[in-house]
Design an enzyme around this catalytic site. Structure first.
Site, short mmCIF file in Angstrom:
data_model
loop_
_atom_site.label_atom_id
_atom_site.label_comp_id
_atom_site.label_asym_id
_atom_site.label_seq_id
_atom_site.Cartn_x
_atom_site.Cartn_y
_atom_site.Cartn_z
N ARG A 120 43.23 -2.44 -55.99
CA ARG A 120 44.43 -2.16 -56.64
C ARG A 120 45.42 -1.78 -55.73
O ARG A 120 46.55 -1.05 -56.13
CB ARG A 120 44.32 -1.19 -57.74
CG ARG A 120 43.35 -1.79 -58.74
CD ARG A 120 43.84 -1.07 -60.22
NE ARG A 120 42.75 -1.69 -61.25
CZ ARG A 120 41.63 -1.38 -61.53
NH1 ARG A 120 40.99 -0.33 -60.62
NH2 ARG A 120 41.02 -1.98 -62.47
N LYS A 142 58.32 -8.21 -49.57
CA LYS A 142 58.09 -9.37 -50.18
C LYS A 142 56.88 -10.03 -49.59
O LYS A 142 56.58 -10.41 -48.41
CB LYS A 142 59.08 -10.48 -50.20
CG LYS A 142 60.15 -10.20 -51.22
CD LYS A 142 61.09 -11.50 -51.28
CE LYS A 142 62.43 -11.24 -52.07
NZ LYS A 142 63.33 -12.47 -52.00
N GLU A 184 67.57 -17.35 -38.61
CA GLU A 184 67.74 -16.20 -39.52
C GLU A 184 68.64 -15.10 -38.86
O GLU A 184 69.15 -14.07 -39.86
CB GLU A 184 66.27 -15.70 -39.86
CG GLU A 184 65.43 -16.82 -40.37
CD GLU A 184 65.65 -16.83 -41.84
OE1 GLU A 184 66.51 -16.47 -42.56
OE2 GLU A 184 64.73 -17.51 -42.63
N LYS A 226 68.74 -6.25 -42.53
CA LYS A 226 67.83 -6.44 -43.60
C LYS A 226 67.21 -4.97 -44.18
O LYS A 226 67.33 -5.12 -45.49
CB LYS A 226 66.46 -7.19 -43.27
CG LYS A 226 65.55 -7.33 -44.10
CD LYS A 226 64.98 -8.67 -44.42
CE LYS A 226 64.05 -8.90 -45.61
NZ LYS A 226 63.42 -10.17 -45.35
N GLU A 236 65.50 -7.26 -55.55
CA GLU A 236 66.38 -8.62 -55.83
C GLU A 236 67.08 -8.43 -57.10
O GLU A 236 67.08 -9.71 -57.65
CB GLU A 236 65.69 -9.64 -55.23
CG GLU A 236 66.52 -11.05 -54.88
CD GLU A 236 66.24 -11.99 -54.16
OE1 GLU A 236 65.29 -11.79 -53.34
OE2 GLU A 236 66.33 -13.02 -54.52
N ARG A 240 70.32 -8.15 -52.78
CA ARG A 240 69.45 -8.71 -51.95
C ARG A 240 69.23 -10.22 -51.71
O ARG A 240 68.88 -10.94 -50.75
CB ARG A 240 67.95 -8.27 -52.31
CG ARG A 240 66.81 -8.68 -51.28
CD ARG A 240 65.42 -7.88 -51.25
NE ARG A 240 64.62 -8.55 -50.56
CZ ARG A 240 63.30 -7.79 -50.11
NH1 ARG A 240 62.97 -6.68 -50.98
NH2 ARG A 240 62.55 -8.48 -49.29
N ASN A 244 69.42 -14.81 -49.01
CA ASN A 244 69.16 -16.28 -49.18
C ASN A 244 70.44 -17.13 -48.90
O ASN A 244 70.15 -18.60 -49.24
CB ASN A 244 68.98 -16.45 -50.88
CG ASN A 244 68.02 -15.83 -51.38
OD1 ASN A 244 67.01 -15.61 -50.63
ND2 ASN A 244 67.84 -15.20 -52.78
N HIS A 247 69.50 -20.77 -48.10
CA HIS A 247 68.24 -20.94 -48.33
C HIS A 247 68.19 -21.97 -49.52
O HIS A 247 67.08 -22.53 -49.88
CB HIS A 247 67.73 -19.71 -48.54
CG HIS A 247 67.01 -18.98 -47.30
ND1 HIS A 247 67.81 -18.61 -46.54
CD2 HIS A 247 65.76 -18.78 -46.97
CE1 HIS A 247 67.20 -17.83 -45.45
NE2 HIS A 247 65.74 -18.19 -45.77
N HIS A 251 65.92 -24.89 -48.81
CA HIS A 251 65.04 -25.09 -49.63
C HIS A 251 64.91 -26.50 -49.97
O HIS A 251 63.65 -27.06 -50.11
CB HIS A 251 64.75 -24.16 -50.74
CG HIS A 251 63.59 -24.08 -51.47
ND1 HIS A 251 63.11 -25.06 -52.58
CD2 HIS A 251 62.40 -23.20 -51.32
CE1 HIS A 251 62.03 -24.56 -53.12
NE2 HIS A 251 61.48 -23.70 -52.30
N HIS A 265 61.23 -24.09 -41.53
CA HIS A 265 62.14 -23.30 -42.53
C HIS A 265 63.32 -23.06 -41.95
O HIS A 265 64.45 -23.04 -42.51
CB HIS A 265 61.32 -21.86 -42.91
CG HIS A 265 62.07 -21.12 -43.82
ND1 HIS A 265 62.35 -21.28 -44.97
CD2 HIS A 265 62.71 -20.00 -43.45
CE1 HIS A 265 63.26 -20.33 -45.64
NE2 HIS A 265 63.20 -19.31 -44.59
#
Ligand code: NAD
Ligand code: ZN
Length: 367
Positions: A120, A142, A184, A226, A236, A240, A244, A247, A251, A265
Site C-alpha cells: 500500500r 506521476k 523538454e 517543473k 493537474e 500543470r 503538456n 504533447h 502524442h 517522445h
C-alpha cells in the site's frame, strides 16, 4: 544545486550536480525508515552505474538488493509490473524498505508505480540517468504504465522522497536520447521563460554536447520550473497542464508511429511545439517570427522541426483522431496549450477545427 519541491508533507529536494551517484548512500541515509534498499534499473544502465550506487549505499550502512529489467518502453507494462512486485516481495520488502529507481523515465515511471502499490505504498528515490528523466519525469510524482489502450493510462501520483540528478551520468547517453530530452528543456522556455529560451539559443549546443556547467544550469532551470508548476497544481487540475505544451500534437505523432524508435517522445514533442506555435500564429495569437525562431533553434541543435517526409504519409484525420483519444480530453473537448509567443503559453479549449486541420495538412505536406 538543490531545488526544493514544495508539497507540504510530501516535499522533497532535487539534487543536481556531478558525482551524485557516489553520494547516493549519504544523501538517502537520513530518509531511511529501515536499513534496506531495493535498486531497480535496466540492463543498459546496470553495467554502467549499478555498482557505484550500491557501493555508496553500503558505505552509508544501507543493505541494497537489486532487480534489473530489460531496457525500453515495452517494459512499462502489466507483465513487468507484476514481475517487479513479485521480485520486491521475494526480496522481503517491508514498509521501511527504500525503493530506488536508477535509470530513465521508463524505470522511474514503472518503479514509482510499483512503490505506490507495494504494501500500500513504500518510499522511493529517483536517480534519473537520462536528460528527459532529469528535467521532467523524475519530478512531480506521476508514475504509471502503458496498456493496450494507450500510454500511461494506469498509474498513480506518488511523489519520490528525493531526486538525485547526476549530470555526469549523461556522458554515456546516446546523442539521440540527449537531443530528445533537450526538447523538454526547450519546452520550459516556451511555456513561460523567454529569457531561458534566449539563454538556450546561446548555450544549447554546449548543453547537448554535455558541457558540465551548461548542463547543470539547464537541468536546474528546468527542475525549478517543473517544481514550481507541480507545487501550484500537484494533480493537474489546472496550470500543470501547461507542461503538456507540444504533447497533444506530439502524442498524435507518436501514436501514428506506434510509439516506436521511428520517433522518440522528445522528437515528437519538438515537432509538437512547432505545431502549437504555428497554429497560435495562424489564428493571430502569436507573431509568426516566434515560431520561426523556435524552428531555427531546434534545427540548429539537430532536432527536426518538421515532419519526416520520407517513408510515411501523414493523414490529418488520423492525427485528429489520436488527439481526441488523449487522456486530457474532457467532455469530448481537447485542452490545447497555445501561446501568444515564446514564454507566453496558456490553456484553451477553443481552437478552431478548420485552422487546426489546415495547420496539420501543411505540416503533413512538409510545408
Ligand atoms: P528510457 O527510460 O527508455 O531511456 C532511454 C534509453 O537510454 C534506454 O535504453 C535506457 O536504457 C538508456 N539509458 C538510460 N540512462 C542512460 C545512460 N546514462 N547512459 C546510457 N544509456 C542510458 O526513456 P526516457 O526518455 O528516459 O523516458 C521515457 C519515458 O518517460 C516514457 O515512458 C514517458 O512516458 C515517461 N515520462 C514520464 C513523465 C512523468 O511525469 N512521469 C514525463 C515525461 C516522460
Ligand atoms: Zn514529455
Amino acid at each position: 544545486t538543490v531545488v526544493p519541491v514544495d508539497l507540504g508533507e510530501r516535499s522533497y529536494d532535487i539534487h543536481i550536480g556531478s558525482g551524485l551517484l557516489d553520494r547516493a548512500g549519504e544523501l538517502i541515509q537520513p530518509l531511511m525508515r529501515g536499513n534496506r534498499a531495493l535498486v531497480i534499473t535496466d540492463d543498459q544502465v546496470a553495467p554502467l552505474y549499478l555498482e557505484r550506487v550500491e557501493k555508496s549505499l553500503v558505505a552509508a550502512g544501507i543493505m541494497p538488493m537489486h532487480t534489473v529489467l530489460p531496457a525500453g518502453e515495452k517494459t512499462k507494462d502489466f507483465p513487468h509490473l507484476e514481475a517487479l512486485l513479485d521480485a520486491m516481495l521475494a526480496a522481503r520488502a517491508e514498509r521501511g524498505t527504500m525503493v530506488v529507481a536508477l535509470g530513465g523515465g521508463v524505470i522511474g515511471d514503472l518503479t514509482g508505480f510499483a512503490a505506490s502499490i507495494l504494501l500500500r505504498g513504500v518510499d522511493f528515490v529517483q536517480i534519473p540517468t537520462t536528460l528527459l528523466a532529469q528535467v521532467d519525469s523524475s519530478v512531480g510524482g506521476k508514475t504509471g504504465i502503458n496498456t493496450r489502450h494507450g500510454k500511461n493510462l494506469v498509474g498513480a501520483f506518488h511523489q519520490p522522497r528525493l531526486v538525485l540528478a547526476d549530470i555526469s551520468a549523461l556522458q554515456t547517453l546516446p546523442r539521440r536520447q540527449m537531443l530528445a530530452g533537450y526538447a523538454e528543456v526547450v519546452k520550459y522556455g516556451i511555456i513561460d521563460d523567454a529569457p531561458f529560451f534566449a539563454w538556450l539559443e546561446t548555450n544549447g549546443a554546449a548543453v547537448v554536447a554535455g558541457d558540465p556547467d551548461a548542463l547543470a544550469q539547464a537541468v536546474a532551470v528546468s527542475c525549478r520550473a517543473k517544481a514550481r508548476i507541480v507545487a501550484a497544481d500537484e494533480r493537474e487540475g489546472g496550470v500543470r497542464a501547461l507542461l503538456n505544451l507540444g504533447h497533444t500534437f506530439g502524442h498524435a505523432l507518436e501514436a501514428e508511429t506506434g510509439f516506436s524508435d521511428e520517433m522518440l517522445h522528445g522528437e515528437a514533442v519538438a515537432i509538437g511545439m512547432v505545431m502549437a506555435l504555428r497554429l497560435s500564429s495562424q489564428i493571430g495569437l502569436a507573431p509568426a517570427e516566434d515560431c520561426e525562431r523556435l524552428k531555427r533553434h531546434l534545427d540548429a541543435m539537430g532536432l527536426s522541426s518538421a515532419l519526416p517526409a520520407s517513408g510515411r504519409l501523414w493523414e490529418v484525420s488520423r492525427l485528429l483522431d489520436h488527439m481526441r483519444g488523449d487522456k486530457k480530453v474532457k467532455d469530448g473537448k481537447v485542452t490545447f496549450v497555445m501561446a501568444r509567443g515564446i514564454g507566453q503559453s496558456f490553456l484553451t479549449r477553443d481552437v478552431p477545427e478548420d485552422a487546426l486541420a489546415a495547420m496539420l495538412a501543411e505540416m503533413a505536406a512538409g510545408r
